[in-house]
Write an enzyme that holds these catalytic residues in place. Structure first.
Site, short mmCIF file in Angstrom:
data_model
loop_
_atom_site.label_atom_id
_atom_site.label_comp_id
_atom_site.label_asym_id
_atom_site.label_seq_id
_atom_site.Cartn_x
_atom_site.Cartn_y
_atom_site.Cartn_z
N LYS A 104 0.98 -1.14 -0.13
CA LYS A 104 -0.05 -0.09 0.04
C LYS A 104 0.89 1.16 0.12
CE LYS A 104 -1.67 2.19 3.16
NZ LYS A 104 -2.27 2.56 4.78
N ASP A 122 -6.21 1.08 0.67
CA ASP A 122 -6.28 1.08 2.09
C ASP A 122 -7.79 0.82 2.40
OD1 ASP A 122 -7.96 3.31 1.55
OD2 ASP A 122 -6.92 4.76 2.69
#
Ligand code: SF4
Length: 196
Positions: A104, A122
Site C-alpha cells: 500500500k 487502504d
C-alpha cells in the site's frame, strides 16, 4: 471531490515516504503535526540512517505504534542510502525492499509522487469499492487492487485512488455511510440493497 489529492504534507519523495510510513493506523492530520519537527532533525535519509532509535521515537511518539515506526523509519533510511543512494525509487517492487514499506505504501508513493497508475488499497478504498460494486468478492486488498486496475481506465487510476479515499473518509464512512449526502446512490450496489 473537486480537490482529490493526498492530505499529507510533503515536499520531496523522501518526505512523502516518511509521512506515509507514519500514517499507518494514524490520521493524516496527526502526521502533519509530527513531520515538520521530525524533518528538522532528519531532513534527509542520510541523516536518518544514522539516527538514535530513542531520538526518532521521541519525535513520533504521538502517533500510533511509535516503536515499530521508529525502527522502520531508520531501517528505511539505511536501505534507501545503501541500495538506492538516497534516491527514492518509483518502482513498486523496489520500494517494498525498504522496511515499513508494504504494497500500500509503495503504491501511494508511486502514485502520488511519481504519478504512476498505481492503486493503493487502504481501508477506505477497500470498503468503498466493495459497496459501490467496483470490486466483487475481493477478500484482500491485493485482490481489490487487481480488480480495480483491471477495470478502471489507466488514465483514471491515479485520481480514482484519491476519489475513493476521500469519499470513504468523508461520505461513505465505515459505520454509517452518509447515503443522503452521496451523489452515487443511483450506481451503488450497497444502496440498492439498503435504500434510505
Ligand atoms: S450510496 Fe451510501 S453506501 Fe453507496 S457510496 Fe454512497 S455513501 Fe457509500
Amino acid at each position: 471531490m473537486p480537490v482529490a489529492e493526498t492530505e499529507l504534507d510533503y515536499g520531496s519523495p523522501y518526505e512523502l515516504l516518511v509521512a506515509v510510513i507514519l500514517s499507518a493506523q494514524c490520521t493524516d492530520k496527526r502526521v502533519n503535526i509530527i513531520t515538520p519537527n521530525f524533518l528538522k532533525s532528519f531532513p534527509t535519509s542520510e541523516v536518518l540512517a544514522e539516527a538514535e532509535l530513542e531520538h526518532v521515537f521521541e519525535l513520533i511518539k504521538s502517533c500510533s505504534y511509535p516503536n515499530n515506526k521508529a525502527k522502520n523509519l531508520i531501517g528505511m533510511a539505511m536501505v534507501l542510502e545503501d541500495e538506492f543512494k538516497g534516491v527514492v525509487p518509483s518502482d513498486v517492487d523496489e520500494l517494498q525492499k525498504m522496511p515499513g514499506v508494504g504494497r500500500k505504501t509503495a503504491n501511494v508513493v508511486a502514485s502520488v509522487y511519481y504519478k504512476k497508475p498505481a492503486m493503493a488499497v487502504d481501508t477506505h478504498v477497500f470498503r468503498v469499492s466493495a459497496r459501490l460494486g467496483l470490486t466483487t468478492k475481493a477478500k484482500t486488498p491485493l485482490a481489490a487492487e487487481m480488480q480495480l486496475v483491471k477495470y478502471i481506465p489507466e488514465e483514471h487510476i491515479n485520481i480514482s485512488h484519491h476519489w475513493l479515499i476521500l469519499h470513504g473518509r468523508y461520505v461513505c464512512v465505515a459505520r454509517k455511510p452518509k447515503c443522503k449526502a452521496c451523489g452515487l446512490t443511483d450506481i451503488c450496489n450497497y444502496f440498492k440493497k439498503n435504500p434510505l
